[in-house]
Write an enzyme that holds these catalytic residues in place. Sequence first.
Site, PDB file in Angstrom:
ATOM      1  N   HIS A  99      -3.784 -33.305  18.934  1.00  0.00           N
ATOM      2  CA  HIS A  99      -2.686 -33.707  19.396  1.00  0.00           C
ATOM      3  C   HIS A  99      -1.780 -32.851  19.558  1.00  0.00           C
ATOM      4  O   HIS A  99      -0.198 -33.663  20.168  1.00  0.00           O
ATOM      5  CB  HIS A  99      -2.148 -34.315  18.251  1.00  0.00           C
ATOM      6  CG  HIS A  99      -3.587 -36.046  17.948  1.00  0.00           C
ATOM      7  ND1 HIS A  99      -3.534 -36.652  18.231  1.00  0.00           N
ATOM      8  CD2 HIS A  99      -4.489 -35.362  16.852  1.00  0.00           C
ATOM      9  CE1 HIS A  99      -4.201 -37.404  17.475  1.00  0.00           C
ATOM     10  NE2 HIS A  99      -5.425 -36.475  17.013  1.00  0.00           N
TER      11      HIS A  99
ATOM     12  N   GLU B 246      -3.858  -6.960  14.977  1.00  0.00           N
ATOM     13  CA  GLU B 246      -4.413  -5.358  14.746  1.00  0.00           C
ATOM     14  C   GLU B 246      -5.257  -4.308  15.056  1.00  0.00           C
ATOM     15  O   GLU B 246      -4.606  -2.924  14.586  1.00  0.00           O
ATOM     16  CB  GLU B 246      -3.160  -5.065  13.266  1.00  0.00           C
ATOM     17  CG  GLU B 246      -1.732  -4.517  13.442  1.00  0.00           C
ATOM     18  CD  GLU B 246      -1.636  -4.426  11.234  1.00  0.00           C
ATOM     19  OE1 GLU B 246      -2.336  -4.117  10.115  1.00  0.00           O
ATOM     20  OE2 GLU B 246      -0.205  -4.391  11.511  1.00  0.00           O
TER      21      GLU B 246
ATOM     22  N   LYS C 224       1.282  -1.428  -0.287  1.00  0.00           N
ATOM     23  CA  LYS C 224      -0.002  -0.410   0.120  1.00  0.00           C
ATOM     24  C   LYS C 224       0.386   1.103   0.088  1.00  0.00           C
ATOM     25  O   LYS C 224       0.253   2.305  -0.610  1.00  0.00           O
ATOM     26  CB  LYS C 224      -1.440   0.214   1.057  1.00  0.00           C
ATOM     27  CG  LYS C 224      -1.731   1.259   1.154  1.00  0.00           C
ATOM     28  CD  LYS C 224      -2.577   0.798   2.413  1.00  0.00           C
ATOM     29  CE  LYS C 224      -3.784   1.445   2.148  1.00  0.00           C
ATOM     30  NZ  LYS C 224      -4.780   2.310   3.748  1.00  0.00           N
TER      31      LYS C 224
ATOM     32  N   LYS D 239       9.613  -0.512  14.069  1.00  0.00           N
ATOM     33  CA  LYS D 239      10.039  -0.170  12.928  1.00  0.00           C
ATOM     34  C   LYS D 239      11.099   1.005  12.756  1.00  0.00           C
ATOM     35  O   LYS D 239      12.184   0.947  12.378  1.00  0.00           O
ATOM     36  CB  LYS D 239       9.163   0.334  11.705  1.00  0.00           C
ATOM     37  CG  LYS D 239       8.261  -0.603  11.406  1.00  0.00           C
ATOM     38  CD  LYS D 239       7.102  -0.363   9.706  1.00  0.00           C
ATOM     39  CE  LYS D 239       6.022  -0.843  10.409  1.00  0.00           C
ATOM     40  NZ  LYS D 239       5.130  -0.051   9.030  1.00  0.00           N
TER      41      LYS D 239
ATOM     42  N   GLU E 235      11.236  -4.533   4.272  1.00  0.00           N
ATOM     43  CA  GLU E 235      10.883  -5.784   3.907  1.00  0.00           C
ATOM     44  C   GLU E 235      10.216  -6.594   2.754  1.00  0.00           C
ATOM     45  O   GLU E 235      11.308  -6.912   2.170  1.00  0.00           O
ATOM     46  CB  GLU E 235       9.945  -6.767   4.771  1.00  0.00           C
ATOM     47  CG  GLU E 235      10.637  -6.648   6.520  1.00  0.00           C
ATOM     48  CD  GLU E 235       9.459  -5.784   7.766  1.00  0.00           C
ATOM     49  OE1 GLU E 235       9.291  -4.880   6.641  1.00  0.00           O
ATOM     50  OE2 GLU E 235       9.299  -6.291   8.433  1.00  0.00           O
TER      51      GLU E 235
ATOM     52  N   GLY F 235      -5.145  -1.927   4.810  1.00  0.00           N
ATOM     53  CA  GLY F 235      -4.381  -3.119   4.268  1.00  0.00           C
ATOM     54  C   GLY F 235      -4.583  -4.080   4.884  1.00  0.00           C
ATOM     55  O   GLY F 235      -4.075  -5.629   3.876  1.00  0.00           O
ATOM     56  N   ARG F 236      -4.885  -4.596   6.010  1.00  0.00           N
ATOM     57  CA  ARG F 236      -5.768  -6.257   6.407  1.00  0.00           C
ATOM     58  C   ARG F 236      -7.607  -5.740   6.105  1.00  0.00           C
ATOM     59  O   ARG F 236      -7.690  -6.790   6.050  1.00  0.00           O
ATOM     60  CB  ARG F 236      -5.363  -6.196   7.865  1.00  0.00           C
ATOM     61  CG  ARG F 236      -5.851  -5.319   8.415  1.00  0.00           C
ATOM     62  CD  ARG F 236      -5.791  -4.932   9.678  1.00  0.00           C
ATOM     63  NE  ARG F 236      -6.242  -3.474  11.646  1.00  0.00           N
ATOM     64  CZ  ARG F 236      -5.624  -2.822  11.116  1.00  0.00           C
ATOM     65  NH1 ARG F 236      -4.424  -2.879  10.055  1.00  0.00           N
ATOM     66  NH2 ARG F 236      -6.022  -1.603  11.775  1.00  0.00           N
TER      67      ARG F 236
HETATM   68  O1  F6P Z   1       3.561  -2.629   9.971  1.00  0.00           O
HETATM   69  C1  F6P Z   1       1.897  -2.973   9.655  1.00  0.00           C
HETATM   70  C2  F6P Z   1       1.597  -2.460   8.780  1.00  0.00           C
HETATM   71  O2  F6P Z   1       1.581  -1.578   8.007  1.00  0.00           O
HETATM   72  C3  F6P Z   1       0.240  -3.183   8.198  1.00  0.00           C
HETATM   73  O3  F6P Z   1      -0.994  -2.674   8.581  1.00  0.00           O
HETATM   74  C4  F6P Z   1       0.468  -3.442   6.615  1.00  0.00           C
HETATM   75  O4  F6P Z   1      -0.997  -4.543   6.438  1.00  0.00           O
HETATM   76  C5  F6P Z   1       1.604  -3.807   6.348  1.00  0.00           C
HETATM   77  O5  F6P Z   1       2.449  -2.603   7.036  1.00  0.00           O
HETATM   78  C6  F6P Z   1       2.168  -4.316   5.056  1.00  0.00           C
HETATM   79  O6  F6P Z   1       2.127  -1.935   4.678  1.00  0.00           O
HETATM   80  P1  F6P Z   1       2.519  -2.155   3.071  1.00  0.00           P
HETATM   81  O7  F6P Z   1       1.167  -3.140   2.535  1.00  0.00           O
HETATM   82  O8  F6P Z   1       2.534  -0.394   3.438  1.00  0.00           O
HETATM   83  O9  F6P Z   1       3.897  -2.075   2.510  1.00  0.00           O
END
Ligand code: F6P
Length: 555
Positions: free
Chosen positions: A392, A361, A206, A520, A212, A275-276
């Site tokens: 189990h 979240e 987004k 972060k 990452e 995002g979620r």
């Molecule tokens: O670190 C949390 C977050 O902002 C989530 O809410 C989001 O889904 C994820 O990181 C990834 O964010 P992006 O889609 O901006 O890379």
Amino acid sequence: MLLSQHPLFSALKAQAQQAQTLTLAERFRQDAQRAAHLSFRLGDDLLVDLSRQQLDTATLAQLCQLARELKLPKAIAGLFADNRFNPSEQRAVLHTALRMPASRVLEHNGVNIIPAVHAELAKMRHFCQRVHNGDWRGYTGLPIRDVVNIGIGGSDLGPAMVCEALMPYQDKGIRPHFVSNIDPAHLATILATLDPATTLFVVSSKSFGTDETMSNAMAARQWLLNACSDTSSDASNDASLVQQHFVAVSTHRQKVVEFGIAEENMFEFWDWVGGRFSLWSAIGLPIALAVGFERFEQLLAGAHAMDEHLRTAPLEQNIPVLLALLTVWNHNVLGYASEAVFPYSQLMARFPAFLQQLNMESNGKSVTHNGQPVSHATGPVVWGDVGSNSQHAFFQLLHQGTTVVPAEFIGFVNSPYDYPSHRHKLLANMLAQAEALAFGKSEQKVEAELKAEGLSEQRIATLLPNKVMPGNRPSTVILCKELTPHTLGSLIALYEHKTFVQGVLWGVNSFDQWGVELGKKLASGLVDTLSGKAGGQSHDPATQQLIKQIAEWRA
Ligand code: F6P
């Protein structure tokens, strides 16, 4: 008014002790129709059975009244209209627009957003067609066979979970892969199985700034360019190579272009999609590529059916509302700290992880919309894993531990896979667990069984306390006819709405996530320290000790 300040909440609290002492067995004895009275349906393929929860219809009615007084109906209406449900980020919350039919109108800032949603869906459809029919080719002219989604959190968990859940529908000749972790093992092990000539990367972010994701995307781009320079004499045109093998899904056009992805290969979504809550947007592109665009539309239709249910059903019959109220009952009133979800489906293995982000979240908050501290518990710990494996592993604690964990079982009656006896056993196990949790096994029954086995008095005395099952442990069963794209869409939307309703009842903003920012920021400073660059940050003694140990052990 806050939940905990409301007189109805105090009235519910006053019932807590009695509710926990009245056994489920007794409740069923008191009402022979209890299972029917506390079961709710959506269409003819989804049944939600709350009869093994420690409440009855009168308590549910009180909870609904509390929800009404906390203005839930107004909030629900707001989810389908322009709103400012995310004030801390100054954003609207309109993910329901992503699954509305083209004929609907939903205005945001005076503009109907439905045409833009459907224009993006049309672009996705066209792109999927090109990939599926071999029109879109890699740098050697071969069609695409593997799609690697590079994203994290909401830009990974939803599409990864859905692709796996719909594995039986993956008949387009496209294998989906998901790289999220900054651990190089994730990217490296997946790339090792792939041919760059037939691989397409979907960079999903987004913000198009998540470390990452951007680090993995840059490494994947380098992998592609290295592979091309080994095999192709005309590898000079890096830009066109990237354009053939990379597309992006984001809200940030400029950053996408700066990365080297062509503007026409960018799929857009909007800041009013959290995002979620985004798998219904172009973030779902890997789903559409893996199972076909028509199935993606069925997923959207399933979610829309749940939206309409939330929007129109009376609170007393409204499944997401009832599930959210149940959390209030179990968590706020009865004091149970976590809730567990157990899909009895291997295909749904990623569902608990998806729900963890969705719910924790969203509702792991401790201030209200106005920044006031809340005076009641908010989001419980959400956890789980697939059945029957979980039985189990950790079900022992659920049955006989000192902590009560309300459980949600999700089962599917039909399966495209053969092995009918496996399928019967799978469902039998799910039903058995719910039954055992609810009704347990009494001392008298255990003793009679041990006597029948001919054990000595002494052995019986030793075994007895270990074998008694207290029962009276609450659970919900969600039974679906089959794990189809439509059902899955409804199920996911059910949990989205449960999360939303919980947030309304707790008075929190379910749509921001400021709590993840500090980590972060600290990580970015620590990268400099660990990579030997002059670190500007000072650290606490525990961190300093670990930095030193890392430096000593680094190979
Ligand atoms: O670190 C949390 C977050 O902002 C989530 O809410 C989001 O889904 C994820 O990181 C990834 O964010 P992006 O889609 O901006 O890379």
